[in-house]
Design an enzyme around this catalytic site. Sequence first.
Site, short mmCIF file in Angstrom:
data_model
loop_
_atom_site.label_atom_id
_atom_site.label_comp_id
_atom_site.label_asym_id
_atom_site.label_seq_id
_atom_site.Cartn_x
_atom_site.Cartn_y
_atom_site.Cartn_z
N ALA A 27 42.32 38.60 35.96
CA ALA A 27 41.76 39.94 35.83
C ALA A 27 42.60 40.80 34.90
CB ALA A 27 41.67 40.60 37.21
N CYS B 258 36.61 40.09 40.47
CA CYS B 258 37.92 40.48 40.97
C CYS B 258 37.82 41.41 42.16
CB CYS B 258 38.73 41.14 39.86
SG CYS B 258 40.29 41.84 40.41
N GLU C 151 26.01 46.68 34.09
CA GLU C 151 26.46 45.75 35.12
C GLU C 151 25.29 45.40 36.03
OE1 GLU C 151 27.79 43.25 37.60
OE2 GLU C 151 29.22 43.89 36.05
N LYS C 152 25.03 44.11 36.22
CA LYS C 152 23.88 43.70 37.02
C LYS C 152 24.13 43.78 38.52
CE LYS C 152 24.90 38.71 36.88
NZ LYS C 152 24.40 37.39 36.45
N MET D 212 42.20 32.58 33.22
CA MET D 212 41.16 33.39 33.84
C MET D 212 41.79 34.33 34.86
SD MET D 212 37.90 30.86 34.18
CE MET D 212 36.97 30.37 32.73
N SER E 286 36.38 24.27 45.37
CA SER E 286 37.25 25.13 44.57
C SER E 286 37.72 24.36 43.34
CB SER E 286 38.43 25.60 45.42
OG SER E 286 39.26 26.45 44.69
N HIS F 47 71.28 47.09 46.33
CA HIS F 47 71.58 46.17 47.42
C HIS F 47 71.30 46.85 48.76
CE1 HIS F 47 73.74 43.12 49.73
NE2 HIS F 47 74.35 44.10 50.36
#
EC number: 1.8.1.4
Length: 459
Positions: free
Chosen positions: A310, A39, A31-32, A308, A260, A433
Amino acid sequence: MRDLVIIGGGPGGYVAAIRASQLGMKTVLIEKDEVGGTCLNRGCIPTKAYFQNAKAIHTIKRAEEFNIEVSGFKFSLEKAKARKDSIVNQLVSGVKQLLKANGVELIKGEAALIAPDTVAVNGEEIKARNILIATGSVPARLQVEGADLPEVITSDEALELTEVPSRLAVIGGGVIGLEFACIFSHFGSKVTVIEYMPNILGSLDKEISKRMGVFLKKQNIDVHTGAAVTKIEKKDGEVLVHVEGKKEAFTVASDLVLMSTGRRPCIKGLNLDKVGIETEKDFIKVDENYQTSVKGVYAIGDVIGGQMLAHKASEEGIVAVEKMAGLNSCVHYHAVPGCIFTFPEIATVGMSEEEAQAKGITYKVGKFQFAANGKAMTMGEAEGLVKILADQNDIIIGVHIIGPHASDLILEGTMMVKNRMRIKDVIGTIHPHPTLGEAIMEAVLDVHGEAIHLAPRKK
């Protein structure tokens, strides 16, 4: 030689790594940035932290409804950001601990493929029997003049703001755009949403998206649909968004513009061409086993397209490594739920009416309004409804909810759709209920006009 190298530590990659380790694979996760991906670091979790801030403000403003007098309050985005960062850091730390506990080797660095069985990272070459690409996606920018202005930001930058803009223009009326629109409207911004398509939330059941339009209007959020942004410029200290509307051109004056307009796959620097991995519109092409055009190289999540989400990426990661291990697994794509954290919340799973019509499916609809649900009324959140779709064989093919705690309620709908349950399979399930879940049962009963707390249908 490792059994598996995974590139990308988001919800698809890190979940796949843990499952692979459970299956006995010697696994490396590269992982960079930080584990958790978009996420956890720049998406689902940070926005939900801000959603809770907005929800608290929403409740305070309605205090009088609950016979509580509030003389005034102040909101600090800077402090809200600190809370958000603290939550994110805690969760990132938790994921790292999980990876360590499962024996997954975590390497921080930028990976590139140099052969079908070899990955380069930090000047080192790692060989593996299988490679899984789970690099996710990044915000896409509309290609229009002025899009590169510093006042034009994406969701990534929006989560780093420490001051609330007085006026916020949101380009894009999809899930991310509307979540931020609702959040910043509650924070105190005057929000305007500009959507190119004829409707906001275009992928949703039309009835749900139309209702959301009404709720946005009630929140004093201006929405322009069928509107194309032609130019953005900074003039006299404000940012002007020029728009070609349905009938005429107009300009939206703002202090900040949130772009967006969707997301695009993150494949830069992977060297896909070098090893012969095929793509289509930058999305990696895979088969039913999530294997790419190169044997031994797999891909899952946003980078292969589709919804798309997660949780979809996580499920694909689990199934991909299980298939590598020879297990007969599959992702139930017909039952992938989606949640939208707006005011009110929206959650959906399965087909919309429009999808059913396009597929030529004969269907029936059952609905129940939260206005007739006792728990919703006591909460002061009686807007919205539950909508159930069943096909000609009474199999439940779609569940759509707009209203309080929709994101929590949709799980029951997901179980129905995933297991292709019939109306008769659900009837008789006693719902406690008073709860919001009773609205789901009433909507199921209404498919055949048998809801208890609805007046009989007119014949």
